[in-house]
Design an enzyme around this catalytic site. Structure first.
Site, PDB file in Angstrom:
ATOM      1  N   SER A  56       0.820  -1.200   0.000  1.00 12.11           N
ATOM      2  CA  SER A  56       0.000   0.000   0.000  1.00 12.11           C
ATOM      3  C   SER A  56       0.866   1.266   0.000  1.00 12.11           C
ATOM      4  O   SER A  56       1.637   1.479  -0.922  1.00 12.11           O
ATOM      5  CB  SER A  56      -0.962  -0.044   1.193  1.00 12.11           C
ATOM      6  OG  SER A  56      -2.052   0.824   1.004  1.00 12.11           O
ATOM      7  N   ASP A 185      -6.122  -3.693  -1.924  1.00 11.83           N
ATOM      8  CA  ASP A 185      -5.065  -3.291  -0.999  1.00 11.83           C
ATOM      9  C   ASP A 185      -4.316  -4.475  -0.392  1.00 11.83           C
ATOM     10  O   ASP A 185      -4.917  -5.392   0.179  1.00 11.83           O
ATOM     11  CB  ASP A 185      -5.713  -2.458   0.100  1.00 11.83           C
ATOM     12  CG  ASP A 185      -4.728  -1.973   1.147  1.00 11.83           C
ATOM     13  OD1 ASP A 185      -3.618  -1.583   0.758  1.00 11.83           O
ATOM     14  OD2 ASP A 185      -5.075  -1.987   2.331  1.00 11.83           O
TER      15      ASP A 185
END
Length: 293
Positions: A56, A185
């Site tokens: 991320s 994510d």
């Protein structure tokens, strides 16, 4: 497109002189700006990681650093970019969404799902590589295969699309398609990706910026705070489990930044300042480690 590989299946290792120090940069939204002081510790000691793995925001910062942008320059860029709310709003306006202001004050009842790649390219500094093959330091971006419910790494081909997949936080961003696979994510499955380096690696350094929800113990959180706070709790549980059942990193650094939220990018200066003690801790740990070699 990037090339997918199942997490835990590293490619052939690369020889290097001296200790092989690998770096894992965890996810945590705006708290990930605390990675910048950690990278400054590497630069100031003249240490070049043999490989970086990022999840991320860790993949974003990693892509910039591995492209050859010094950590000190990343600090200047972050402080300049997120100094004024108007500047951030101006960049978001380029995405041509009527709801761009919701990203600064998100509402759970009216979630925004933006194109992660477009947002990424709006905020990346100049000089970030287009492909993994153009990087000065090898990088892996960790994302989550939505339908297979497992972590995957991306390390070849289109760098920016891979990083976009790694940062595609549910509710905020649309999932990203890479090689026919729907990705979200990487923090969902690997908040601190310290298990995916080439072998052999002499020293593994992990920077954990997840932290836990912070606030008055008697105050009911807002819907926004509750959903992202719950995500923090789940991510911390994953990290704790990984540390117990996998080979533990040689150095684990946790900046004290739990007062900051996922989208607190406008507090960049405060986040980076709060991470300075962690930078000092990492510097001492690296110096101690280097004396062993």
């Amino acid at each position: 497109m990037g090339t997918l590989s199942a997490a835990g299946e590293p490619p052939e290792s690369r020889p290097t002189s001296g200790p092989r120090i690998a770096l894992a940069l965890g996810g945590g939204g705006a708290r990930g700006l605390a990675h910048i002081p950690a990278l400054e510790a590497f630069d100031e000691l003249g240490i070049r990681p043999v490989e970086v793995v990022g999840t991320s925001i860790g993949a974003i910062i990693g892509a910039c650093y591995c492209s050859g942008i010094p950590a000190r320059e990343l600090r200047r860029y972050a402080l300049s970019t997120f100094r004024h709310r108007g500047e951030v709003a101006s960049r978001l306006w380029k995405l041509r969404t009527d709801q761009f202001t919701d990203l600064l004050s998100p509402a759970l009842g009216n979630p925004v799902q933006l194109n992660a790649l477009k947002l990424l390219e709006t905020f990346l500094p100049e000089g970030v590589a287009e492909t993994f093959e153009d990087l000065a330091i090898p990088l892996k971006a960790v994302a989550t295969d939505f339908y297979a419910a497992k972590a995957v790494t991306l390390s070849q081909g289109d760098l920016r699309n891979a990083v976009a997949a790694s940062m595609a936080i549910p509710m905020l961003f649309k999932p990203v398609l890479v090689d026919g696979t729907v990705l979200i994510d990487g923090g969902v499955t690997e908040p601190v990706p310290f298990s995916f380096f080439d072998k052999p690696v002499d020293v593994i350094v992990a920077i954990d910026v997840v932290n836990a929800p912070k606030g008055d113990g008697g105050r009911i959180p807002t819907p926004y705070e509750a959903i992202f706070g719950a995500t923090q709790i789940l991510m911390q549980s994953v990290v704790s489990e990984r540390l117990q059942h996998r080979h533990r990193p040689d150095i684990v650094i946790r900046p004290n930044i739990n007062v900051f939220r996922v989208l607190d990018f406008l507090k960049a200066r405060a986040i980076i300042k709060a991470a300075e003690p962690a930078k000092d801790e990492l510097t001492r740990a690296l110096e101690k480690t280097l004396r062993r070699f």
